[in-house]
Design an enzyme around this catalytic site. Sequence first.
Site, mmCIF file in Angstrom:
data_model
loop_
_atom_site.group_PDB
_atom_site.id
_atom_site.type_symbol
_atom_site.label_atom_id
_atom_site.label_comp_id
_atom_site.label_asym_id
_atom_site.label_seq_id
_atom_site.Cartn_x
_atom_site.Cartn_y
_atom_site.Cartn_z
ATOM 1 N N HIS A 93 0.841 -1.200 0.000
ATOM 2 C CA HIS A 93 0.000 0.000 0.000
ATOM 3 C C HIS A 93 0.878 1.253 0.000
ATOM 4 O O HIS A 93 0.659 2.182 -0.785
ATOM 5 C CB HIS A 93 -0.900 -0.030 1.232
ATOM 6 C CG HIS A 93 -1.706 1.207 1.464
ATOM 7 N ND1 HIS A 93 -3.053 1.272 1.218
ATOM 8 C CD2 HIS A 93 -1.351 2.425 1.938
ATOM 9 C CE1 HIS A 93 -3.502 2.474 1.523
ATOM 10 N NE2 HIS A 93 -2.495 3.201 1.967
ATOM 11 N N GLU A 94 1.874 1.282 0.890
ATOM 12 C CA GLU A 94 2.737 2.455 0.996
ATOM 13 C C GLU A 94 3.592 2.636 -0.258
ATOM 14 O O GLU A 94 3.808 3.760 -0.722
ATOM 15 C CB GLU A 94 3.624 2.360 2.239
ATOM 16 C CG GLU A 94 2.867 2.310 3.550
ATOM 17 C CD GLU A 94 1.904 3.474 3.720
ATOM 18 O OE1 GLU A 94 2.199 4.586 3.233
ATOM 19 O OE2 GLU A 94 0.841 3.288 4.323
ATOM 20 N N ASP A 110 -4.616 0.516 -1.835
ATOM 21 C CA ASP A 110 -5.072 -0.772 -1.307
ATOM 22 C C ASP A 110 -5.026 -1.847 -2.383
ATOM 23 O O ASP A 110 -4.544 -2.959 -2.158
ATOM 24 C CB ASP A 110 -6.503 -0.649 -0.774
ATOM 25 C CG ASP A 110 -6.554 -0.026 0.623
ATOM 26 O OD1 ASP A 110 -5.516 0.023 1.286
ATOM 27 O OD2 ASP A 110 -7.644 0.416 1.021
ATOM 28 N N HIS A 118 1.578 4.148 -2.996
ATOM 29 C CA HIS A 118 1.290 5.574 -2.831
ATOM 30 C C HIS A 118 2.220 6.439 -3.675
ATOM 31 O O HIS A 118 1.847 7.549 -4.071
ATOM 32 C CB HIS A 118 1.436 5.971 -1.356
ATOM 33 C CG HIS A 118 0.139 5.977 -0.610
ATOM 34 N ND1 HIS A 118 -1.027 6.481 -1.134
ATOM 35 C CD2 HIS A 118 -0.169 5.560 0.646
ATOM 36 C CE1 HIS A 118 -2.002 6.360 -0.249
ATOM 37 N NE2 HIS A 118 -1.513 5.803 0.835
ATOM 38 N N GLU A 166 -6.311 6.344 -1.673
ATOM 39 C CA GLU A 166 -6.147 5.222 -0.751
ATOM 40 C C GLU A 166 -6.669 3.925 -1.365
ATOM 41 O O GLU A 166 -6.115 2.853 -1.122
ATOM 42 C CB GLU A 166 -6.887 5.520 0.560
ATOM 43 C CG GLU A 166 -6.346 6.720 1.320
ATOM 44 C CD GLU A 166 -4.891 6.556 1.727
ATOM 45 O OE1 GLU A 166 -4.464 5.407 1.977
ATOM 46 O OE2 GLU A 166 -4.178 7.568 1.769
#
Length: 839
Positions: free
Chosen positions: A674-675, A740, A678, A736
Amino acid sequence: MNAWSGEDGDVMGPTVARAASSAKPNTPPLKNGNDLRESGYLIAVGSRTSRFRRKYKKRLPFIVIIIIFILLLIAFIIITILYALAIHRKPPKICRSPECLRSAANLALSMDMTANPCENFYQYVCGNWGSDHPRPDAYRSYDWFRDKQTKVYTIVRDFLNRNTSHQPKAVQQAKDMFLGCMNTETLDKRGLKPVIAVLETLGLPPFPTFINATEDFDYSAYTFDWLDTVIKVKTQIGMDVLIGFDIFTDPKNSSVYRLIMGSPETTNPFPSTHTERKRHNGRRNLKDLINFITKTTDFLYKIDRRSDKADVDEEKIAHIHKIFYAELMKLFVLEEDAVNKSKLTELELDQNIIHTADEYYEASTDIYELESDNSTDIDDEDFQNIPEYTVDEIQSHTDSVVENNNGTASPIWKRYLEGIFNVSNTVLDFENDKILVSEPDLKYMSLMAAYVSKTPPVVLELYIWIKVVEVMSIHTTTELRDMFQRAYEQTHAHETIPPRSLQCANAVNDMLGMAVSYGIADPHFFNVTKPKIITMIDELKNSLAHLVGQARWMDDNTKVATYQKIIEMKTLIGFPDWLLEDGKLEEYYEGIEIDPEKHLENMININQVKTKKVLNKFREGNNFTWATDPTEVNAYHTFQENTITVPMVMLQHPFFDLGLDSLNYGSLGTVLGHEITHGFDNFGRQFDKNGNMLPWWSNNTISSFVNMTRCFVDQYSEYYLPELDEHVDGKKTLGENIADNGGLREALAALKHHLRKRGPEPKLPGFEHMTPEQLFFLSYGNLWCGVSTRDSLKSDLEDEHSPQMFRARGALQNSEEFARAWHCPPGSAMNPHKRCVIF
């Protein structure tokens, strides 16, 4: 006799009677060919093969018997081998480690086996989580992240209570600060004197002048230098009032720092008593910029200090607030014995206090509206072009607005910056040190200047007084803490203050997080855990690179730039490498002094030291430091540093160390993915490999990306919460949601690569029938298990993250591998005909 006879095949002919050899044979008359053949004297050419067939027919049964025997022998050998293998074959290897047993128990207790995983996977995985993890009264929502953070505070509390020797000075200071926080007897004995002493240094009276404790007070003659006090509030306690100011890395050049101004950002510089993340009232454009640059998974729910309790109307909330502020001021009036000194009766004084509370509430509402009315959603493109101004340009602009609003302009901004930097070693160059101010923030600053120019000084003093006293007083006496709690419970449903020990553990962790981390850090981390995390992150990066390579919507040049950004992406894992080195912690906290008898002063001293360090680093280059303390249950992607930060508490159960790689990758792996994603979502795509906000995607790639994001916006906007009769905002949560989905796909690909390289993993007890892919998806779904009240769900809808059940549902619905792993029929809820995929 018959030489050969047969009914179907060729035969020699009729029976021949043979005479003695000496007898002369009887020669029949000549006949034609047919007669000769019929009488047996002529033989057809084909009859020779018949002779051979007759020979083989004799051998055929024997050959058949041989073949059958051989087949039986082969079958016997195979059966014997299989039998032998069956006897000696070991049963499937089952993981019996404590980690596997714990993970198996957690999964089993959370799951609702009656639910159909292809229809409602979240119910299937998390249906019984709430009954096994009852929500404490201190939280409106409770999940794995809250659960872990509470345990971290408990561990911190126990460490700070424990007698230890040979610890660095900063660790001992953390213990002393905890003792000062826990010593409620001393806090009660000191009363409000610490707050009044701080007010004096800020240029504020012991209680608001507006109360008019004497009957002959002349409001029109009162003077108050509000700007001087605002400067002192910022430099002495680290708090923004009326003006927001910060130093941040330049969006277009991450190696240098810039000045940023706007609406107030740090409105509470002290730790929360509710172990929650600080959140300002309403939208703030300065915060929007900072949140834009530093994205987090934001696991801990943030609670607005304004009430969101659905069944309490605005008038009742206003009444609760006014009564609270009146009670707060009355305590300070009593502390100064103003009742006995006043010429007014006690009833008249109380009426004045109530009137003062009304006046403050009106002023507070007016200023809040200045912020909220001028806070708008900033488009992605606007972030790339944040205006910069000299201080004189800002002054000129705000002066024109003040005069247009019939106010009297006064020099504000240069004086403010000079006052802030007077406590540092930095000298500003007002010609070259330009200030970043977004358009909505500039509008706020202009209207705020107009407001203060027309507001009586006594009202400005009242506003600043209550703002400052409100955040300090709760850290003093039991009486004040109880008063805060009563007001809080009246405006926040289903939530109470945690035990004092956890509050104090949170306070120390918030103010001295690195010192606390030193005390609870695992010395084996570098040799055991960190290498595993490095391997996982490398595999996740490789997976993303592979997915990018398959993406048809990216052109080749953008792909190459993406590969470079992935390679350059840095990771901060666990805790800083220097943390356990001798002398480093003392250097980090140089200048901080702690007195176990002075809790409020301890926090103020820490804020003063931090403020000076931030101001002093303005001329220094960015050293890409940690974005958070190692004890925070969270994970960060810092756009301007192209860095992900993974605190050490995220590298423990329930996110890692789960016994099997399939579980670890389904939980922590998806968080890290997820990070990483980003860096390439709708925000991250604007920052290049060096963390600079510069265009690095081609126009065609951006256009294709934007078109593909509409699928996510539509998909998540369909998710519906019947409790609130509202839908998720697919546009607000887009970044987000992309992260995900990307994180899930990267983690699954990384797991498959990992298992191919390392070999098959053992089975999980009680889940022996499940494949590693199924366990991966179970672990991912379990990551988002939790229980929520109606109020917390309402807060979730205001957040940039989707509610947790939809975070699990959305990514899995878009995963073709999930549908295959669980054999979901096409068209079922978890195997829709249309999927949204970017990476």
